[in-house]
Design a protein around this motif. Structure first.
Motif, PDB file in Angstrom:
ATOM      1  N   ASN A  30     -35.101  67.088  27.257  1.00  0.00           N
ATOM      2  CA  ASN A  30     -34.099  66.401  27.574  1.00  0.00           C
ATOM      3  C   ASN A  30     -33.039  66.871  26.580  1.00  0.00           C
ATOM      4  OD1 ASN A  30     -35.454  65.247  29.686  1.00  0.00           O
ATOM      5  ND2 ASN A  30     -35.820  63.457  28.598  1.00  0.00           N
ATOM      6  N   ILE A  31     -31.624  66.906  27.180  1.00  0.00           N
ATOM      7  CA  ILE A  31     -30.717  67.292  26.048  1.00  0.00           C
ATOM      8  C   ILE A  31     -29.577  66.154  26.281  1.00  0.00           C
ATOM      9  CG2 ILE A  31     -28.668  68.931  25.463  1.00  0.00           C
ATOM     10  CD1 ILE A  31     -30.550  70.945  26.738  1.00  0.00           C
ATOM     11  N   ILE A  32     -29.032  65.584  25.320  1.00  0.00           N
ATOM     12  CA  ILE A  32     -28.103  64.566  25.140  1.00  0.00           C
ATOM     13  C   ILE A  32     -26.758  65.340  24.373  1.00  0.00           C
ATOM     14  CG2 ILE A  32     -27.230  62.334  24.378  1.00  0.00           C
ATOM     15  CD1 ILE A  32     -29.746  61.510  24.224  1.00  0.00           C
ATOM     16  N   TYR A  33     -25.717  65.500  25.105  1.00  0.00           N
ATOM     17  CA  TYR A  33     -24.630  66.195  24.722  1.00  0.00           C
ATOM     18  C   TYR A  33     -23.583  65.335  24.521  1.00  0.00           C
ATOM     19  CZ  TYR A  33     -20.805  69.702  24.585  1.00  0.00           C
ATOM     20  OH  TYR A  33     -19.728  70.688  24.424  1.00  0.00           O
ATOM     21  N   PHE A  34     -22.617  65.438  23.359  1.00  0.00           N
ATOM     22  CA  PHE A  34     -21.511  65.020  23.188  1.00  0.00           C
ATOM     23  C   PHE A  34     -20.378  65.944  22.923  1.00  0.00           C
ATOM     24  CE2 PHE A  34     -18.264  62.786  20.341  1.00  0.00           C
ATOM     25  CZ  PHE A  34     -17.697  61.913  21.237  1.00  0.00           C
ATOM     26  N   LEU A  61     -24.682  60.598  18.602  1.00  0.00           N
ATOM     27  CA  LEU A  61     -25.948  61.182  18.928  1.00  0.00           C
ATOM     28  C   LEU A  61     -27.183  60.283  18.615  1.00  0.00           C
ATOM     29  CD1 LEU A  61     -25.601  64.987  18.622  1.00  0.00           C
ATOM     30  CD2 LEU A  61     -25.539  63.548  20.750  1.00  0.00           C
ATOM     31  N   ARG A  62     -27.184  59.895  17.226  1.00  0.00           N
ATOM     32  CA  ARG A  62     -28.274  59.001  16.740  1.00  0.00           C
ATOM     33  C   ARG A  62     -28.279  57.702  17.227  1.00  0.00           C
ATOM     34  NH1 ARG A  62     -29.942  61.327  10.974  1.00  0.00           N
ATOM     35  NH2 ARG A  62     -31.759  60.333  11.796  1.00  0.00           N
ATOM     36  N   MET A  68     -33.701  66.529  17.209  1.00  0.00           N
ATOM     37  CA  MET A  68     -33.215  67.700  16.712  1.00  0.00           C
ATOM     38  C   MET A  68     -31.322  67.431  17.081  1.00  0.00           C
ATOM     39  SD  MET A  68     -33.723  71.642  16.800  1.00  0.00           S
ATOM     40  CE  MET A  68     -32.874  72.774  15.447  1.00  0.00           C
ATOM     41  N   ILE A  69     -30.844  67.959  16.068  1.00  0.00           N
ATOM     42  CA  ILE A  69     -29.344  67.853  16.177  1.00  0.00           C
ATOM     43  C   ILE A  69     -28.716  69.211  16.130  1.00  0.00           C
ATOM     44  CG2 ILE A  69     -27.033  67.241  15.416  1.00  0.00           C
ATOM     45  CD1 ILE A  69     -28.347  64.260  14.756  1.00  0.00           C
ATOM     46  N   ILE A  70     -27.962  69.856  16.937  1.00  0.00           N
ATOM     47  CA  ILE A  70     -27.275  71.272  16.869  1.00  0.00           C
ATOM     48  C   ILE A  70     -25.848  70.752  16.798  1.00  0.00           C
ATOM     49  CG2 ILE A  70     -26.998  73.258  18.148  1.00  0.00           C
ATOM     50  CD1 ILE A  70     -29.585  72.832  19.243  1.00  0.00           C
ATOM     51  N   ALA A  71     -25.191  71.179  15.883  1.00  0.00           N
ATOM     52  CA  ALA A  71     -23.560  71.335  15.707  1.00  0.00           C
ATOM     53  C   ALA A  71     -23.446  72.867  16.387  1.00  0.00           C
ATOM     54  CB  ALA A  71     -23.243  71.301  14.296  1.00  0.00           C
ATOM     55  N   ALA A  72     -23.055  72.472  17.663  1.00  0.00           N
ATOM     56  CA  ALA A  72     -22.773  73.734  18.580  1.00  0.00           C
ATOM     57  C   ALA A  72     -21.323  74.135  18.661  1.00  0.00           C
ATOM     58  CB  ALA A  72     -23.252  73.489  20.181  1.00  0.00           C
ATOM     59  N   CYS A  73     -20.833  74.057  17.425  1.00  0.00           N
ATOM     60  CA  CYS A  73     -19.230  73.973  17.271  1.00  0.00           C
ATOM     61  C   CYS A  73     -19.266  74.967  16.001  1.00  0.00           C
ATOM     62  CB  CYS A  73     -18.535  72.645  16.958  1.00  0.00           C
ATOM     63  SG  CYS A  73     -16.899  72.758  16.386  1.00  0.00           S
ATOM     64  N   GLY A  74     -18.471  76.086  15.918  1.00  0.00           N
ATOM     65  CA  GLY A  74     -18.153  77.042  15.157  1.00  0.00           C
ATOM     66  C   GLY A  74     -17.406  76.445  13.821  1.00  0.00           C
ATOM     67  N   THR A  75     -16.420  75.794  14.305  1.00  0.00           N
ATOM     68  CA  THR A  75     -15.577  75.110  13.188  1.00  0.00           C
ATOM     69  C   THR A  75     -16.533  74.139  12.225  1.00  0.00           C
ATOM     70  OG1 THR A  75     -13.783  75.218  14.555  1.00  0.00           O
ATOM     71  CG2 THR A  75     -13.788  73.628  12.647  1.00  0.00           C
TER      72      THR A  75
END
Length: 267
Positions: A30-34, A61-62, A68-75
């Motif tokens: 499962n994936i939760i995306y913000f 997200l928490r 697990m948390i992924i910062a899918a943001c290059g900035t």
């Protein structure tokens, strides 16, 4: 905890490139995306503002059960760097996994990096590359308009506006003779075909979102946190602005319909 979701956040929709790769690599998770679409783009903000936004994104997200948390943001990944950010859960940004792949694949040691102005100003990719390959020649180029173009659907291969902007941004990188180009913002793979066409067939493109997803799989495997669920996982999306625009543009990233899975939520 094994069956908790993977949390992914980005300033807008770019992190969906990581979600797409996670769905392919870990189809039962499962994936939760913000997506913080009300405050996009992060790339032109100060470091202090970016850190504040990132902490608020993580706090959102928490509120959900995430392992697990992924910062899918290059900035965000560039500004956070090596500083403690999330310490009690597995966490990754996109910089280190991407740099490790680029340093492994380059043949001539000339690596290009394209990203938001904040990412390029931070020097994060250049520093990380030189820790692994001190002899590397790195050419970094800010591409401030790419995020706006992608978020607004200017993604067609023949789109004259996007191609014209890309030609100007990529010219110095191409002239530097790089054989490997890091797409240092998770929005950029959506216009990968345009970038590849302009860079030529001899240049390898490295997607930061895809590399972060591969790293996440390794991380969960090592910690025995992969789900034991037998059924397909589900994606749930939260945005801080219009759900309609997100639903309309998500197809450019995911190539699937997200109607009924997108919810608006304030931080």
């Amino acid at each position: 905890m094994k069956n908790d979701a993977i949390g992914v956040f980005d300033s807008g929709m770019g992190g969906l490139t990581a979600v797409k790769e996670l769905n392919a690599l870990l189809p039962r998770e499962n994936i939760i995306y913000f997506g913080d679409t009300a405050r996009i783009p992060y790339g032109g903000r100060s470091q202090e503002t970016i850190m504040r936004y990132a902490k608020e994104d993580v706090a959102f997200l928490r509120k959900h059960a995430v392992k697990m948390i992924i910062a899918a943001c290059g900035t965000v990944s560039s500004i956070v760097g090596d500083r403690p950010f999330v310490t009690d859960l597995p966490f990754t940004g996109v910089v280190l996994p991407t740099v490790e792949t680029a340093c492994r694949l380059t043949k001539n040691g000339k690596i290009g990096v394209i990203g938001t102005p904040a990412t390029v100003r931070s020097g994060s990719y250049v520093q990380a590359i030189r820790k692994i390959r001190p002899d590397a020649e790195v050419t970094a180029q800010a591409c401030p308009l790419f995020v706006h173009l992608v978020e607004n659907g200017y993604t067609d291969f023949q789109n004259p506006v996007t191609r014209l902007v890309a030609e100007e941004y990529l010219d110095p990188v191409r002239r530097a003779g790089v054989d490997t180009l890091i797409l240092g913002c998770t929005h950029y793979p959506v216009i990968r075909d345009i970038i590849a066409d302009l860079m030529g067939p001899d240049v390898q493109l490295i997607s930061s979102g895809a590399e972060a997803a591969k790293y996440a799989r390794r991380c969960l495997e090592e910690r025995n946190l992969l789900t034991d669920r037998e059924t397909p996982g589900e994606n749930t999306y939260y945005v801080s602005d219009s759900t309609e625009m997100f639903i309309e543009n998500a197809g450019h990233f995911l190539h699937q319909n997200v109607v009924g899975k997108v919810f608006r939520s304030s931080l």
